[in-house]
Design a protein around this motif. Structure first.
Motif, PDB file in Angstrom:
ATOM      1  N   HIS A 173       0.829  -1.216   0.000  1.00 61.20           N
ATOM      2  CA  HIS A 173       0.000   0.000   0.000  1.00 61.20           C
ATOM      3  C   HIS A 173       0.865   1.269   0.000  1.00 61.20           C
ATOM      4  N   VAL A 174       1.861   1.275  -0.856  1.00 61.90           N
ATOM      5  CA  VAL A 174       2.757   2.434  -0.934  1.00 61.90           C
ATOM      6  C   VAL A 174       2.384   3.384  -2.065  1.00 61.90           C
ATOM      7  N   LEU A 175       1.432   3.008  -2.905  1.00 67.94           N
ATOM      8  CA  LEU A 175       1.069   3.837  -4.048  1.00 67.94           C
ATOM      9  C   LEU A 175       0.011   4.849  -3.639  1.00 67.94           C
ATOM     10  N   GLU A 176       0.339   6.121  -3.826  1.00 63.70           N
ATOM     11  CA  GLU A 176      -0.583   7.215  -3.541  1.00 63.70           C
ATOM     12  C   GLU A 176      -1.164   7.700  -4.872  1.00 63.70           C
ATOM     13  N   ILE A 177      -2.449   7.453  -5.108  1.00 67.06           N
ATOM     14  CA  ILE A 177      -3.072   7.736  -6.392  1.00 67.06           C
ATOM     15  C   ILE A 177      -3.414   9.227  -6.480  1.00 67.06           C
ATOM     16  N   LEU A 178      -2.959   9.855  -7.548  1.00 65.92           N
ATOM     17  CA  LEU A 178      -3.238  11.271  -7.823  1.00 65.92           C
ATOM     18  C   LEU A 178      -4.263  11.382  -8.940  1.00 65.92           C
ATOM     19  N   PRO A 179      -4.889  12.552  -9.127  1.00 71.36           N
ATOM     20  CA  PRO A 179      -5.803  12.739 -10.259  1.00 71.36           C
ATOM     21  C   PRO A 179      -5.095  12.526 -11.591  1.00 71.36           C
ATOM     22  N   HIS A 180      -5.884  12.504 -12.639  1.00 69.84           N
ATOM     23  CA  HIS A 180      -5.372  12.266 -13.993  1.00 69.84           C
ATOM     24  C   HIS A 180      -4.260  13.257 -14.321  1.00 69.84           C
ATOM     25  N   SER A 181      -3.267  12.775 -15.065  1.00 65.21           N
ATOM     26  CA  SER A 181      -2.107  13.619 -15.374  1.00 65.21           C
ATOM     27  C   SER A 181      -2.475  14.856 -16.176  1.00 65.21           C
ATOM     28  N   SER A 182      -3.596  14.799 -16.931  1.00 65.12           N
ATOM     29  CA  SER A 182      -4.018  15.971 -17.698  1.00 65.12           C
ATOM     30  C   SER A 182      -4.439  17.118 -16.797  1.00 65.12           C
ATOM     31  N   LEU A 183      -4.768  16.824 -15.525  1.00 69.86           N
ATOM     32  CA  LEU A 183      -5.150  17.859 -14.563  1.00 69.86           C
ATOM     33  C   LEU A 183      -3.940  18.493 -13.889  1.00 69.86           C
ATOM     34  N   ARG A 184      -2.760  17.931 -14.132  1.00 71.80           N
ATOM     35  CA  ARG A 184      -1.498  18.505 -13.669  1.00 71.80           C
ATOM     36  C   ARG A 184      -1.519  18.695 -12.149  1.00 71.80           C
ATOM     37  N   ALA A 185      -1.845  17.609 -11.441  1.00 73.09           N
ATOM     38  CA  ALA A 185      -1.941  17.667  -9.989  1.00 73.09           C
ATOM     39  C   ALA A 185      -0.586  17.582  -9.308  1.00 73.09           C
ATOM     40  N   GLN A 186       0.439  17.169 -10.036  1.00 70.14           N
ATOM     41  CA  GLN A 186       1.759  17.030  -9.425  1.00 70.14           C
ATOM     42  C   GLN A 186       2.414  18.394  -9.257  1.00 70.14           C
ATOM     43  N   ASN A 187       3.275  18.487  -8.276  1.00 68.28           N
ATOM     44  CA  ASN A 187       3.970  19.737  -7.993  1.00 68.28           C
ATOM     45  C   ASN A 187       5.485  19.492  -8.045  1.00 68.28           C
ATOM     46  N   PRO A 188       6.185  20.117  -9.014  1.00 67.27           N
ATOM     47  CA  PRO A 188       5.681  21.056 -10.023  1.00 67.27           C
ATOM     48  C   PRO A 188       4.950  20.338 -11.152  1.00 67.27           C
ATOM     49  N   SER A 189       4.132  21.067 -11.887  1.00 67.27           N
ATOM     50  CA  SER A 189       3.347  20.442 -12.948  1.00 67.27           C
ATOM     51  C   SER A 189       4.201  20.050 -14.141  1.00 67.27           C
TER      52      SER A 189
END
Length: 383
Positions: A169-185
């Protein structure tokens, strides 16, 4: 998870700021190193009996096992772990080659599970791996896509790695990559620019377009408003100086002392135009032309000599006709494009004079045709 405040480093210690790991100084070399690791694995994969052991050997031999020792302070280490895992996740997309995706999966698994679990003093350990949901779905379906015969041996390893990550359970699911939820985008966020070079265009996601439907990478950069900065002036001055130096080097000739060719003194340099004396060039041209005309007009002795002279005279006339025809073609092509043509120079210049010089040669009045232009051929004053 937030990082607790930490004391500043002691005097003499070097601390890498978080911005370094999001910049091109770290992201671009890391991507290249991952490509190198993939290339080495693909080259040795066929001969390896145990592929994952081959991967671990390459991982160790090329220094990947020491990557965790790059930074120790909590703030920098948090960004370091997140960006490094993100670079591995980039290669898991379905658009990448299948073998590249498998190597990236092995690298992500090995890097995350090789974090130091105990140290004195303790260092930050990332508990989760942040991954967009679309990339997560492509990663989970990766073993099912391994259908090529030469890659089937890697399917059990891919299943084991995915099962281990999911069970932990180490995977942290983020929104779709098209929404650019990662920082930095966008990676890299900061681009290092060498002093004196052009500043690169702002990085955009792959496939991004503006309101006009044009990719930003294909648009011409807008001219800056206002006065040019000191950096722009210095860059233009350096470019102009470099262009001038290239021009001088390309068009420089060295003058050799004809009176003493064996002299050890360094020859003088000048421009190629100034290095060609007009009088000397004219003298050489006249000497060679006179030798040619003398050979053509020489009758020799006997019938055989007269026949040879007639053939040489005919060759001279054919050469004149060929040059005249070529000049007419050039004149017609220039006229079609609206350019200045040879027939517009008056009666004493241009194509008309060449035609008269060739006509004088046809009449066999002793004229040398085009070769006599310097002596007045085509003006009615040729010798």
């Amino acid at each position: 998870m937030s990082i607790a405040p930490e004391p500043s480093t002691s005097r003499g210690d070097i601390t890498l700021q978080p911005g370094y790991f999001t910049s091109s100084l770290y992201v671009e070399p890391l991507r290249e190193d991952l490509k190198t690791l993939t290339k080495l694995f693909s080259e040795q994969y066929e001969a390896a009996e145990r592929p994952f052991e081959l991967f671990k050997r390459l991982w160790t031999e090329h220094g990947w096992c020491w990557l965790h020792l790059r930074v120790y302070d909590g703030r920098g280490r948090q960004t370091f772990l997140r960006i490094t895992e993100r670079v591995f996740i980039e290669r898991l997309a379905s658009t990448e080659p299948l073998l590249d995706r498998l190597v990236a999966l092995f690298a992500l698994y090995t890097f995350h599970n090789s974090q130091p679990s105990s140290s004195a003093p303790p260092i930050y350990v990332a508990p989760n791996i942040a991954i967009p949901i679309d990339t997560y779905e492509e990663m989970v379906s990766l073993p099912a896509t391994v259908t090529e015969p030469h890659l089937l041996r890697l399917r059990p390893y891919a299943v084991h790695v995915l099962t281990t990550l999911l069970d932990a359970h180490v995977l942290e699911i983020l929104p779709h990559s098209s929404l650019r939820a990662q920082n930095p985008s966008i990676l890299p966020r900061e681009v290092f620019v060498v002093e004196g070079q052009e500043t690169p265009t702002v990085l955009q996601p792959e496939g991004a377009v503006d309101e006009e439907g044009i990719s930003p990478s294909k648009k011409k950069p807008k001219k800056k408003k206002g006065r040019p900065s000191k950096r722009d002036k210095a860059r233009k001055a350096k470019d102009a100086l470099a262009s001038l130096e290239k021009y001088v080097d390309k068009n420089t000739v060295y003058l050799i002392d004809e009176t003493d060719p064996m002299s050890n003194t360094e020859p003088e340099s000048t421009h190629v135009v100034l290095g060609q004396a007009p009088h000397s060039s004219l003298h050489n041209y006249l000497a060679r032309k006179n030798d040619l005309l003398a050979a053509v007009s020489h009758d020799g002795a006997g019938v055989a000599g007269s026949s040879d002279a007639t053939q040489r005279q005919g060759a001279l006339q054919r050469a004149n006709e060929a040059v005249l025809e070529r000049l007419r073609q050039i004149d017609a092509m220039a006229a079609e494009k609206g350019l200045e043509v040879g027939g517009e120079g008056g009666e004493k210049t241009g194509l008309k004079r060449v035609e008269r010089a060739v006509d004088e040669l046809r009449q066999c009045n002793g004229s040398s045709g085009i070769l006599g232009l310097l002596e007045g051929a085509g003006l009615g004053t040729s010798r």
